[in-house]
Design a protein around this motif. Sequence first.
Motif, PDB file in Angstrom:
ATOM      1  N   ALA A 217       0.865  -1.188   0.000  1.00  0.00           N
ATOM      2  CA  ALA A 217       0.000   0.000   0.000  1.00  0.00           C
ATOM      3  C   ALA A 217       0.895   1.229   0.000  1.00  0.00           C
ATOM      4  N   TRP A 218       0.537   2.209  -0.821  1.00  0.00           N
ATOM      5  CA  TRP A 218       1.448   3.346  -0.988  1.00  0.00           C
ATOM      6  C   TRP A 218       0.682   4.630  -1.220  1.00  0.00           C
ATOM      7  N   ASN A 219       1.337   5.719  -0.862  1.00  0.00           N
ATOM      8  CA  ASN A 219       0.754   7.051  -0.993  1.00  0.00           C
ATOM      9  C   ASN A 219       0.909   7.518  -2.441  1.00  0.00           C
ATOM     10  N   ASN A 220      -0.204   7.596  -3.159  1.00  0.00           N
ATOM     11  CA  ASN A 220      -0.111   7.858  -4.607  1.00  0.00           C
ATOM     12  C   ASN A 220       0.218   9.310  -4.965  1.00  0.00           C
ATOM     13  N   ASN A 221       0.446  10.150  -3.956  1.00  0.00           N
ATOM     14  CA  ASN A 221       0.982  11.483  -4.254  1.00  0.00           C
ATOM     15  C   ASN A 221       2.458  11.398  -4.619  1.00  0.00           C
ATOM     16  N   PHE A 222       3.038  10.204  -4.436  1.00  0.00           N
ATOM     17  CA  PHE A 222       4.470  10.020  -4.707  1.00  0.00           C
ATOM     18  C   PHE A 222       4.672   8.800  -5.604  1.00  0.00           C
ATOM     19  N   PRO A 223       4.479   8.992  -6.932  1.00  0.00           N
ATOM     20  CA  PRO A 223       4.521   7.842  -7.853  1.00  0.00           C
ATOM     21  C   PRO A 223       5.846   7.079  -7.835  1.00  0.00           C
ATOM     22  N   GLN A 224       6.925   7.746  -7.386  1.00  0.00           N
ATOM     23  CA  GLN A 224       8.216   7.054  -7.374  1.00  0.00           C
ATOM     24  C   GLN A 224       8.182   5.821  -6.465  1.00  0.00           C
ATOM     25  N   LEU A 225       7.254   5.803  -5.495  1.00  0.00           N
ATOM     26  CA  LEU A 225       7.176   4.662  -4.575  1.00  0.00           C
ATOM     27  C   LEU A 225       6.885   3.366  -5.332  1.00  0.00           C
ATOM     28  N   LEU A 226       6.056   3.495  -6.355  1.00  0.00           N
ATOM     29  CA  LEU A 226       5.702   2.337  -7.166  1.00  0.00           C
ATOM     30  C   LEU A 226       6.935   1.811  -7.914  1.00  0.00           C
ATOM     31  N   ASP A 227       7.729   2.727  -8.448  1.00  0.00           N
ATOM     32  CA  ASP A 227       8.970   2.331  -9.136  1.00  0.00           C
ATOM     33  C   ASP A 227       9.910   1.644  -8.156  1.00  0.00           C
ATOM     34  N   HIS A 228       9.978   2.185  -6.928  1.00  0.00           N
ATOM     35  CA  HIS A 228      10.870   1.582  -5.933  1.00  0.00           C
ATOM     36  C   HIS A 228      10.460   0.139  -5.661  1.00  0.00           C
ATOM     37  N   CYS A 229       9.147  -0.085  -5.555  1.00  0.00           N
ATOM     38  CA  CYS A 229       8.687  -1.455  -5.269  1.00  0.00           C
ATOM     39  C   CYS A 229       8.948  -2.371  -6.455  1.00  0.00           C
ATOM     40  N   LYS A 230       8.683  -1.890  -7.661  1.00  0.00           N
ATOM     41  CA  LYS A 230       8.881  -2.738  -8.846  1.00  0.00           C
ATOM     42  C   LYS A 230      10.355  -3.094  -9.008  1.00  0.00           C
ATOM     43  N   GLY A 231      11.232  -2.113  -8.754  1.00  0.00           N
ATOM     44  CA  GLY A 231      12.678  -2.373  -8.815  1.00  0.00           C
ATOM     45  C   GLY A 231      13.087  -3.403  -7.776  1.00  0.00           C
ATOM     46  N   ALA A 232      12.505  -3.298  -6.590  1.00  0.00           N
ATOM     47  CA  ALA A 232      12.845  -4.209  -5.483  1.00  0.00           C
ATOM     48  C   ALA A 232      12.358  -5.624  -5.780  1.00  0.00           C
ATOM     49  N   GLN A 233      11.145  -5.707  -6.328  1.00  0.00           N
ATOM     50  CA  GLN A 233      10.544  -6.999  -6.663  1.00  0.00           C
ATOM     51  C   GLN A 233      11.437  -7.809  -7.594  1.00  0.00           C
ATOM     52  N   ALA A 234      12.035  -7.092  -8.559  1.00  0.00           N
ATOM     53  CA  ALA A 234      12.856  -7.759  -9.576  1.00  0.00           C
ATOM     54  C   ALA A 234      14.090  -8.422  -8.955  1.00  0.00           C
ATOM     55  N   LYS A 235      14.454  -8.017  -7.747  1.00  0.00           N
ATOM     56  CA  LYS A 235      15.658  -8.572  -7.114  1.00  0.00           C
ATOM     57  C   LYS A 235      15.365  -9.787  -6.238  1.00  0.00           C
ATOM     58  N   VAL A 236      14.085 -10.135  -6.092  1.00  0.00           N
ATOM     59  CA  VAL A 236      13.714 -11.219  -5.179  1.00  0.00           C
ATOM     60  C   VAL A 236      13.187 -12.416  -5.981  1.00  0.00           C
ATOM     61  N   PRO A 237      13.724 -13.621  -5.694  1.00  0.00           N
ATOM     62  CA  PRO A 237      13.305 -14.786  -6.471  1.00  0.00           C
ATOM     63  C   PRO A 237      11.811 -15.101  -6.353  1.00  0.00           C
ATOM     64  N   ALA A 238      11.184 -15.354  -7.496  1.00  0.00           N
ATOM     65  CA  ALA A 238       9.771 -15.737  -7.548  1.00  0.00           C
ATOM     66  C   ALA A 238       9.650 -17.153  -6.965  1.00  0.00           C
ATOM     67  N   PRO A 239       8.440 -17.677  -6.723  1.00  0.00           N
ATOM     68  CA  PRO A 239       7.149 -17.025  -6.988  1.00  0.00           C
ATOM     69  C   PRO A 239       6.597 -16.264  -5.778  1.00  0.00           C
ATOM     70  N   PHE A 240       5.938 -15.164  -6.100  1.00  0.00           N
ATOM     71  CA  PHE A 240       5.147 -14.414  -5.129  1.00  0.00           C
ATOM     72  C   PHE A 240       4.316 -13.439  -5.946  1.00  0.00           C
ATOM     73  N   GLU A 241       3.340 -12.852  -5.301  1.00  0.00           N
ATOM     74  CA  GLU A 241       2.514 -11.888  -6.024  1.00  0.00           C
ATOM     75  C   GLU A 241       2.411 -10.613  -5.193  1.00  0.00           C
ATOM     76  N   VAL A 242       2.740  -9.479  -5.794  1.00  0.00           N
ATOM     77  CA  VAL A 242       2.592  -8.219  -5.067  1.00  0.00           C
ATOM     78  C   VAL A 242       1.270  -7.582  -5.477  1.00  0.00           C
ATOM     79  N   ILE A 243       0.460  -7.275  -4.498  1.00  0.00           N
ATOM     80  CA  ILE A 243      -0.821  -6.629  -4.760  1.00  0.00           C
ATOM     81  C   ILE A 243      -0.670  -5.149  -4.423  1.00  0.00           C
ATOM     82  N   TYR A 244      -0.895  -4.306  -5.424  1.00  0.00           N
ATOM     83  CA  TYR A 244      -0.730  -2.868  -5.217  1.00  0.00           C
ATOM     84  C   TYR A 244      -2.025  -2.258  -4.704  1.00  0.00           C
ATOM     85  N   ASP A 245      -1.909  -1.551  -3.617  1.00  0.00           N
ATOM     86  CA  ASP A 245      -3.074  -0.959  -2.965  1.00  0.00           C
ATOM     87  C   ASP A 245      -2.823   0.545  -2.867  1.00  0.00           C
TER      88      ASP A 245
END
Length: 312
Positions: A217-245
């Motif tokens: 869950a993230w404060n959408n006044n700061f779109p960079q937060l989404l990029d930070h999470c997507k960048g972080a996700q790419a570094k962690v071995p699957a499988p998992f699912e991130v649900i954006y809230d």
Amino acid sequence: MKRIKFILTFFCIFSLSASIWAQKDGSQAYNEKYSKKIIYTLTDEKFRGRESGTPELDGVIKYITKEFRKSGLEVTHQCATDQELIHHIGEPKPGKKYPAKITNIIARIDGKCSDKYVVIGAHFDHLGYKEGLGIHPGADDNASGIAVLLNLARMIKASGNTPEYNILLCAWDGEEKGLLGSKYFVSTWGEESILYYMNFDMVGRTADPASPEIVFAWNNNFPQLLDHCKGAQAKVPAPFEVIYDERTGDGKGGSDYAPFSKKNIPFVAWMEVELHEDYHKPGDTPDKICWDKLKKANLISYWVIYEWIFSK
Ligand SMILES: [Zn+2]
């Protein structure tokens, strides 16, 4: 001349090894055994469900403080009496009372920039003992969040780098009584110095252990937060699912990110997908924690924090 050469060679070897040391991957320091130890300890009967204001909570505070210190962090306690709470955050709801005292545990890692902070938090209190029901162990709510917080302390330290900004790892008291610890912190700390806030509350359960769902869950006044999470996700071995809230930074929310949201601080909150059947019940026990989910949430959040503290 020989002497200068020797000093130069020594200096080169030293700086080379220092830079190799500085490039350590802190995520490798995640330790599942340590997570288990924390969650089983916090849910032990001797703490009687960790209710704010009970004598048993002193033992919990001692334990978390000791663990932070073992990781080499400086720890202070931010205490507030019921009168101080009234003064800073207002009267309790009708028919409710504040505990006589609350104690936030604040562990610190100094950064290069002395007046900016990245704050990371999770509450350690829970519902305690209820007549007719018994002890509420609160393994998912929120021993799981404290396990992540204590692992992060070790992981950030293990990265071997001095962060750009100061980091405060905060274990909040009084969440179950109305977000008392985090509200008090935000009302007494200069909010303009807080760059980011990250919260953990109930991060240990999943409906699908084969591919655990993790809520971001993230404060959408700061779109960079989404990029930070997507960048972080790419570094962690699957499988998992991130649900954006997506949240709006309007101060709404049932956990300790809400007071930060009220000040429109960029925040990220890791939490449950949907409330499980043991939510706020004595059945919230450590044997039901999905250790793989906890690990993945811990790793993704580490890489988000890495982005926050190691890049300018
Ligand atoms: Zn909670």
